[in-house]
Scaffold this active site. Structure first.
Site, PDB file in Angstrom:
ATOM      1  N   SER A   1     -23.100 -42.230   9.586  1.00  0.00           N
ATOM      2  CA  SER A   1     -23.514 -42.206  10.986  1.00  0.00           C
ATOM      3  C   SER A   1     -22.287 -42.398  11.854  1.00  0.00           C
ATOM      4  O   SER A   1     -21.356 -43.117  11.478  1.00  0.00           O
ATOM      5  CB  SER A   1     -24.504 -43.351  11.241  1.00  0.00           C
ATOM      6  OG  SER A   1     -24.627 -43.572  12.632  1.00  0.00           O
TER       7      SER A   1
ATOM      8  N   LEU B   1     -18.438 -36.122  14.591  1.00  0.00           N
ATOM      9  CA  LEU B   1     -18.967 -35.529  13.362  1.00  0.00           C
ATOM     10  C   LEU B   1     -18.400 -36.166  12.103  1.00  0.00           C
ATOM     11  O   LEU B   1     -17.280 -36.676  12.086  1.00  0.00           O
ATOM     12  CB  LEU B   1     -18.697 -34.018  13.369  1.00  0.00           C
ATOM     13  CG  LEU B   1     -19.270 -33.254  14.567  1.00  0.00           C
ATOM     14  CD1 LEU B   1     -18.953 -31.757  14.455  1.00  0.00           C
ATOM     15  CD2 LEU B   1     -20.781 -33.467  14.704  1.00  0.00           C
TER      16      LEU B   1
ATOM     17  N   GLY C   1     -22.039 -35.912   6.928  1.00  0.00           N
ATOM     18  CA  GLY C   1     -23.489 -35.694   7.055  1.00  0.00           C
ATOM     19  C   GLY C   1     -23.781 -34.470   7.909  1.00  0.00           C
ATOM     20  O   GLY C   1     -24.627 -33.641   7.568  1.00  0.00           O
ATOM     21  N   HIS C   2     -23.059 -34.340   9.014  1.00  0.00           N
ATOM     22  CA  HIS C   2     -23.232 -33.157   9.863  1.00  0.00           C
ATOM     23  C   HIS C   2     -22.785 -31.889   9.121  1.00  0.00           C
ATOM     24  O   HIS C   2     -23.384 -30.831   9.278  1.00  0.00           O
ATOM     25  CB  HIS C   2     -22.406 -33.289  11.147  1.00  0.00           C
ATOM     26  CG  HIS C   2     -22.792 -34.439  12.030  1.00  0.00           C
ATOM     27  ND1 HIS C   2     -22.006 -35.562  12.171  1.00  0.00           N
ATOM     28  CD2 HIS C   2     -23.878 -34.649  12.809  1.00  0.00           C
ATOM     29  CE1 HIS C   2     -22.585 -36.398  13.018  1.00  0.00           C
ATOM     30  NE2 HIS C   2     -23.723 -35.880  13.415  1.00  0.00           N
TER      31      HIS C   2
ATOM     32  N   LYS D   1     -31.899 -37.919   7.843  1.00  0.00           N
ATOM     33  CA  LYS D   1     -31.440 -39.209   8.372  1.00  0.00           C
ATOM     34  C   LYS D   1     -32.265 -39.643   9.594  1.00  0.00           C
ATOM     35  O   LYS D   1     -32.614 -40.808   9.740  1.00  0.00           O
ATOM     36  CB  LYS D   1     -29.958 -39.073   8.726  1.00  0.00           C
ATOM     37  CG  LYS D   1     -29.391 -40.095   9.662  1.00  0.00           C
ATOM     38  CD  LYS D   1     -29.074 -41.344   8.918  1.00  0.00           C
ATOM     39  CE  LYS D   1     -28.467 -42.456   9.738  1.00  0.00           C
ATOM     40  NZ  LYS D   1     -28.412 -42.334  11.152  1.00  0.00           N
TER      41      LYS D   1
ATOM     42  N   ARG E   1     -22.187 -44.126  14.281  1.00  0.00           N
ATOM     43  CA  ARG E   1     -22.167 -45.533  14.693  1.00  0.00           C
ATOM     44  C   ARG E   1     -21.440 -46.427  13.695  1.00  0.00           C
ATOM     45  O   ARG E   1     -21.054 -47.551  14.040  1.00  0.00           O
ATOM     46  CB  ARG E   1     -23.588 -46.058  14.843  1.00  0.00           C
ATOM     47  CG  ARG E   1     -24.326 -45.405  15.985  1.00  0.00           C
ATOM     48  CD  ARG E   1     -25.781 -45.737  15.924  1.00  0.00           C
ATOM     49  NE  ARG E   1     -26.494 -45.089  17.009  1.00  0.00           N
ATOM     50  CZ  ARG E   1     -27.249 -45.719  17.893  1.00  0.00           C
ATOM     51  NH1 ARG E   1     -27.430 -47.016  17.799  1.00  0.00           N
ATOM     52  NH2 ARG E   1     -27.857 -45.063  18.845  1.00  0.00           N
TER      53      ARG E   1
ATOM     54  N   GLN F   1     -31.601 -38.436  26.568  1.00  0.00           N
ATOM     55  CA  GLN F   1     -32.236 -39.136  25.450  1.00  0.00           C
ATOM     56  C   GLN F   1     -31.721 -40.562  25.269  1.00  0.00           C
ATOM     57  O   GLN F   1     -32.089 -41.240  24.322  1.00  0.00           O
ATOM     58  CB  GLN F   1     -32.126 -38.339  24.159  1.00  0.00           C
ATOM     59  CG  GLN F   1     -30.747 -38.292  23.537  1.00  0.00           C
ATOM     60  CD  GLN F   1     -30.726 -37.319  22.379  1.00  0.00           C
ATOM     61  OE1 GLN F   1     -30.881 -36.117  22.540  1.00  0.00           O
ATOM     62  NE2 GLN F   1     -30.531 -37.839  21.171  1.00  0.00           N
TER      63      GLN F   1
HETATM   64  P1  AMP Z   1     -26.455 -36.562  15.791  1.00  0.00           P
HETATM   65  O1  AMP Z   1     -25.147 -35.960  16.154  1.00  0.00           O
HETATM   66  O2  AMP Z   1     -26.359 -37.971  15.326  1.00  0.00           O
HETATM   67  O3  AMP Z   1     -27.498 -36.352  16.848  1.00  0.00           O
HETATM   68  O4  AMP Z   1     -26.964 -35.771  14.527  1.00  0.00           O
HETATM   69  C1  AMP Z   1     -27.018 -34.374  14.509  1.00  0.00           C
HETATM   70  C2  AMP Z   1     -27.731 -33.910  13.264  1.00  0.00           C
HETATM   71  O5  AMP Z   1     -27.036 -34.362  12.099  1.00  0.00           O
HETATM   72  C3  AMP Z   1     -29.169 -34.460  13.162  1.00  0.00           C
HETATM   73  O6  AMP Z   1     -30.021 -33.442  12.663  1.00  0.00           O
HETATM   74  C4  AMP Z   1     -28.995 -35.589  12.182  1.00  0.00           C
HETATM   75  O7  AMP Z   1     -30.184 -35.894  11.480  1.00  0.00           O
HETATM   76  C5  AMP Z   1     -27.937 -35.027  11.237  1.00  0.00           C
HETATM   77  N1  AMP Z   1     -27.280 -36.121  10.510  1.00  0.00           N
HETATM   78  C6  AMP Z   1     -26.695 -37.234  11.050  1.00  0.00           C
HETATM   79  N2  AMP Z   1     -26.241 -38.042  10.074  1.00  0.00           N
HETATM   80  C7  AMP Z   1     -26.555 -37.447   8.894  1.00  0.00           C
HETATM   81  C8  AMP Z   1     -26.362 -37.805   7.514  1.00  0.00           C
HETATM   82  N3  AMP Z   1     -25.761 -38.931   7.151  1.00  0.00           N
HETATM   83  N4  AMP Z   1     -26.808 -36.938   6.569  1.00  0.00           N
HETATM   84  C9  AMP Z   1     -27.434 -35.777   6.922  1.00  0.00           C
HETATM   85  N5  AMP Z   1     -27.641 -35.389   8.201  1.00  0.00           N
HETATM   86  C10 AMP Z   1     -27.213 -36.214   9.167  1.00  0.00           C
END
Ligand code: AMP
Length: 283
Positions: free
Chosen positions: A187, A33, A36-37, A151, A189, A61
């Site tokens: 991200s 995390l 963004g999260h 994102k 990543r 996925q």
């Molecule tokens: P993930 O853990 O990458 O699957 O992301 C989980 C949630 O967090 C998803 O709804 C993503 O779109 C959101 N998310 C990831 N990165 C960002 C970011 N930089 N800004 C806003 N939301 C984000």
């Protein structure tokens, strides 16, 4: 913050909160995390919900097993961040808890072109796996509101379509993309970028910004080609740069053609595949 590993325990806490008149806002994640999260949690709290987050690295996925193995896992840091942001409950289930043996949970919805364009071309099967786990998690949590990031714009569009098709009583809240000061979208990543590639990566956001201005004078097909050239010249390996309608994800050629226009792109920075998008116009 409460931490649950079992579906039954999470559900009994949720039932208790509901009985007390509370609503549930839910933010599914795959961990590793960052801020963004946290935006999803902040918005869920702003809307007055009990905020529930999940961390589950969903095997179905990933079309590339190596990608699944390489996916960063930082549970202690994740728990601390969620706690500090005021998350009320975290669900960290095992694979068996999410996909109990003998139960067929794969959804069989027709997303039409939504899961075939852009990411769908490069990550076959990804969106069915994603929609299946989101569907399963929504079935467990049954939130009033679901918080997802802009994102992953195509992901959010497909989840919106799933909610509409199944007529789930859930409000989907699109949370703005949180960026580093130089414009790079946050991200999990990004931590794998080499220093050289980290320096180059903001070109993605710059190119999206350039394209938004250019779109007011030129057709999208010309801009898309020029954007690909700009990304390549910077040292990235772009897979696509598509300007699309924000609901149908079909190509938009001219500014007046749609009320909701979004540019979406994916590019390799070294070995790390980055995605980003920019809303050009929204009704
Ligand atoms: P993930 O853990 O990458 O699957 O992301 C989980 C949630 O967090 C998803 O709804 C993503 O779109 C959101 N998310 C990831 N990165 C960002 C970011 N930089 N800004 C806003 N939301 C984000």
């Amino acid at each position: 913050m409460l931490i649950f590993k079992k579906v039954a325990d999470l559900q009994s806490w949720i039932a208790h909160e509901r009985a007390g008149g509370r609503s549930i806002g839910f933010a599914p994640t795959m961990g590793a995390l960052h801020d963004g999260h946290m935006e999803l949690i902040r918005l869920s709290r702003r809307d007055g919900h009990r905020s529930v987050a999940s961390i589950f690295v969903n095997p179905t996925q990933f079309n590339d097993l190596k990608d699944l193995e390489k996916y960063p896992r930082t549970p202690e840091k994740d728990i601390a961040l969620l706690h500090d942001t005021g998350c009320d409950a975290l669900f960290m289930p095992s694979v068996e808890e999410v996909y109990p043996q003998g139960q067929e949970l794969t959804i069989s919805l027709d997303f039409r072109q939504l899961d075939e364009v852009m990411e769908g071309v490069y990550r076959p099967g990804h969106f069915i796996g994603m929609a299946t786990v989101v569907h399963r998690l929504l079935d467990i949590v049954r939130p009033q509101s679901l918080y997802m990031g802009q994102k992953d714009f195509q992901q959010l569009t497909i989840v919106r379509d799933m909610i509409r098709q199944i007529q789930m009583p859930i409000e989907l809240v699109m949370c703005p993309t949180v960026r580093e000061p130089d414009g790079l979208a946050m991200s999990s990543r990004n931590m794998r970028l080499s220093p050289e590639m980290r320096a180059v990566a903001p070109v993605i956001y710059q190119t999206l910004g350039w394209a938004r201005t250019a779109m007011q004078h030129q057709p999208a097909s010309v801009i898309q080609e020029e954007a690909m050239v700009r990304l390549r010249q910077a040292g990235l390996r772009p897979e696509y740069f598509d300007i699309v309608d924000g609901i149908s994800l079909l190509p938009v050629e001219h500014w007046e053609e749609s009320d909701f226009i979004v540019a979406c792109t994916a590019a390799f920075a070294g070995e790390v595949r980055l995605i980003d998008n920019l809303v050009f116009k929204n009704f």
